[in-house]
Design an enzyme around this catalytic site. Structure first.
Site, PDB file in Angstrom:
ATOM      1  N   HIS A 158     143.017  83.063 123.894  1.00  0.00           N
ATOM      2  CA  HIS A 158     143.076  82.301 124.773  1.00  0.00           C
ATOM      3  C   HIS A 158     142.425  81.109 125.287  1.00  0.00           C
ATOM      4  CE1 HIS A 158     139.219  84.470 125.878  1.00  0.00           C
ATOM      5  NE2 HIS A 158     139.332  83.600 126.772  1.00  0.00           N
ATOM      6  N   HIS A 189     130.195  77.440 127.598  1.00  0.00           N
ATOM      7  CA  HIS A 189     130.911  77.402 128.670  1.00  0.00           C
ATOM      8  C   HIS A 189     130.225  76.532 129.791  1.00  0.00           C
ATOM      9  CE1 HIS A 189     132.536  81.245 127.237  1.00  0.00           C
ATOM     10  NE2 HIS A 189     133.607  80.886 128.144  1.00  0.00           N
ATOM     11  N   HIS A 217     141.812  85.875 130.427  1.00  0.00           N
ATOM     12  CA  HIS A 217     140.902  85.574 129.265  1.00  0.00           C
ATOM     13  C   HIS A 217     141.190  86.701 128.318  1.00  0.00           C
ATOM     14  CE1 HIS A 217     138.866  82.038 131.186  1.00  0.00           C
ATOM     15  NE2 HIS A 217     139.335  82.608 132.243  1.00  0.00           N
ATOM     16  N   HIS A 263     137.021  77.578 134.901  1.00  0.00           N
ATOM     17  CA  HIS A 263     136.591  78.776 134.611  1.00  0.00           C
ATOM     18  C   HIS A 263     134.987  79.133 134.738  1.00  0.00           C
ATOM     19  CE1 HIS A 263     135.691  82.422 132.477  1.00  0.00           C
ATOM     20  NE2 HIS A 263     135.403  82.027 131.164  1.00  0.00           N
ATOM     21  N   TRP A 321     163.054  95.395 128.946  1.00  0.00           N
ATOM     22  CA  TRP A 321     161.831  94.252 129.432  1.00  0.00           C
ATOM     23  C   TRP A 321     160.858  95.220 129.960  1.00  0.00           C
ATOM     24  CZ3 TRP A 321     163.052  91.588 134.608  1.00  0.00           C
ATOM     25  CH2 TRP A 321     163.633  92.539 135.708  1.00  0.00           C
ATOM     26  N   ASP A 345     140.421  78.277 127.814  1.00  0.00           N
ATOM     27  CA  ASP A 345     139.467  78.329 128.802  1.00  0.00           C
ATOM     28  C   ASP A 345     139.683  76.776 129.670  1.00  0.00           C
ATOM     29  OD1 ASP A 345     136.308  80.186 127.904  1.00  0.00           O
ATOM     30  OD2 ASP A 345     138.593  80.588 128.535  1.00  0.00           O
TER      31      ASP A 345
HETATM   32  O1  LIG Z   1     135.599  82.778 128.705  1.00  0.00           O
HETATM   33  C1  LIG Z   1     135.415  84.092 128.350  1.00  0.00           C
HETATM   34  O2  LIG Z   1     136.295  84.757 128.099  1.00  0.00           O
HETATM   35  C2  LIG Z   1     134.168  84.364 128.246  1.00  0.00           C
HETATM   36  O3  LIG Z   1     133.722  84.309 127.020  1.00  0.00           O
HETATM   37  C3  LIG Z   1     133.346  84.873 129.645  1.00  0.00           C
HETATM   38  C4  LIG Z   1     134.273  85.410 130.605  1.00  0.00           C
HETATM   39  C5  LIG Z   1     133.524  85.656 131.762  1.00  0.00           C
HETATM   40  C6  LIG Z   1     132.197  85.671 131.656  1.00  0.00           C
HETATM   41  C7  LIG Z   1     131.437  85.292 130.808  1.00  0.00           C
HETATM   42  C8  LIG Z   1     131.951  85.144 129.646  1.00  0.00           C
HETATM   43  S1  LIG Z   1     131.094  84.476 128.226  1.00  0.00           S
HETATM   44 MN   LIG Z   2     137.658  82.655 128.203  1.00  0.00          MN
END
Ligand SMILES: O=C(O)C(=O)c1ccccc1S
Ligand SMILES: [Mn+2]
Length: 258
Positions: A74, A207, A70, A80, A62, A76
């Protein structure tokens, strides 16, 4: 089993329904998003062997894993993003499980993205798609096919002196998809936003607007070229991480067989 479940089992057994894997292998070499140096950074996937049928564990093998929520292909969750921080059931362990299986449509932007690293999904493209395939129904996943998943290494992030250059949606495109009442939006690129997404208003519109509306994202998908524009189902259940903002997951599609 109910007729519907029996019919699905029979379709899978006969090949009338096929499974397509939309997931990249979790690999230390798979790129992760790189933010400006003043911000915290995403961990790459790492495996540390704990035992391998040896003195550390005579009958078992293991690993300990290190990764970010992320990392790799993955999911979201709404929390997030700051716009979704107060959304009900906004963490991966709170989202109703019904959200993890549902219909999916694919908007093919591969030709444009192949000619322009900063190709934008716009309302015009969405409406053109709807003229061919019908209005995007409520509560479906919408995936933006760019064939970006065929890139690897530095070409995948495509970093230049002013940041990443990769395709994504405009704010107006995401607003139109939200008007259609979609469940979530997915991309082949490292994020649901374009590489230069910080320059839109609002910054990172996918986002900001999706998660603010309690919708979900999927990133680092692959094999979207194997999916039909309509008529497929998506299976995308994130890990049930307490208070999690997302998670690596195995994304599968069910498509009509040959
Ligand atoms: O969701 C994500 O993995 C991602 O694209 C992201 C993560 C953290 C900050 C900005 C972004 S743009
Ligand atoms: Mn993400």
């Amino acid at each position: 089993m109910s007729d519907a479940i029996t019919a699905l089992a029979d379709a899978l057994a006969s090949g009338a329904a096929r499974v397509v894997d939309l997931t990249h292998r979790l690999d230390p070499d798979f790129p992760v998003i790189v933010l400006p140096p003043e911000f915290g950074q995403c961990a790459r996937f790492r495996m540390e062997e704990v035992s391998a049928y040896d003195h550390r564990g005579p009958a078992w093998k293991w690993h300990n894993l290190t990764l970010n929520e992320h990392t790799g292909t993955h999911f979201d969750a709404p929390i997030h993003w700051v716009s979704g921080k107060d959304v009900a059931n906004g963490a991966v362990d709170e989202i109703p499980p019904e959200a993890f299986i549902g219909p999916v449509v694919v908007i093919d932007c591969s030709e444009g993205a192949g000619q322009d690293d900063d190709f934008e999904l716009t309302p015009e493209i969405i409406r053109d798609w709807e003229n061919k395939h019908g209005t995007i129904p409520a509560d479906v996943w919408v995936l933006m096919r760019t064939d970006w998943s065929k890139r690897s290494g530095a070409d995948y992030l495509n970093m230049r002196e002013d940041g990443a250059h990769s395709p994504g949606p405009t704010p107006a495109a995401i607003s139109l998809l939200l008007e259609r009442g979609i469940r979530g939006f997915g991309t082949e690129t490292v994020g649901t936003d374009a590489g230069q997404g910080m320059h839109y208003d609002p910054p990172f519109p996918a986002h900001y607007l999706l998660h603010g509306a309690g919708k979900y994202g999927l990133q680092c998908l692959c094999n979207l070229d194997q999916l039909p524009p309509t008529g497929a189902m998506l299976i995308a259940p994130p890990l049930k991480i307490k208070g999690g903002t997302g998670s690596p997951l195995r994304v599968l599609a069910l498509i009509p067989g040959a």
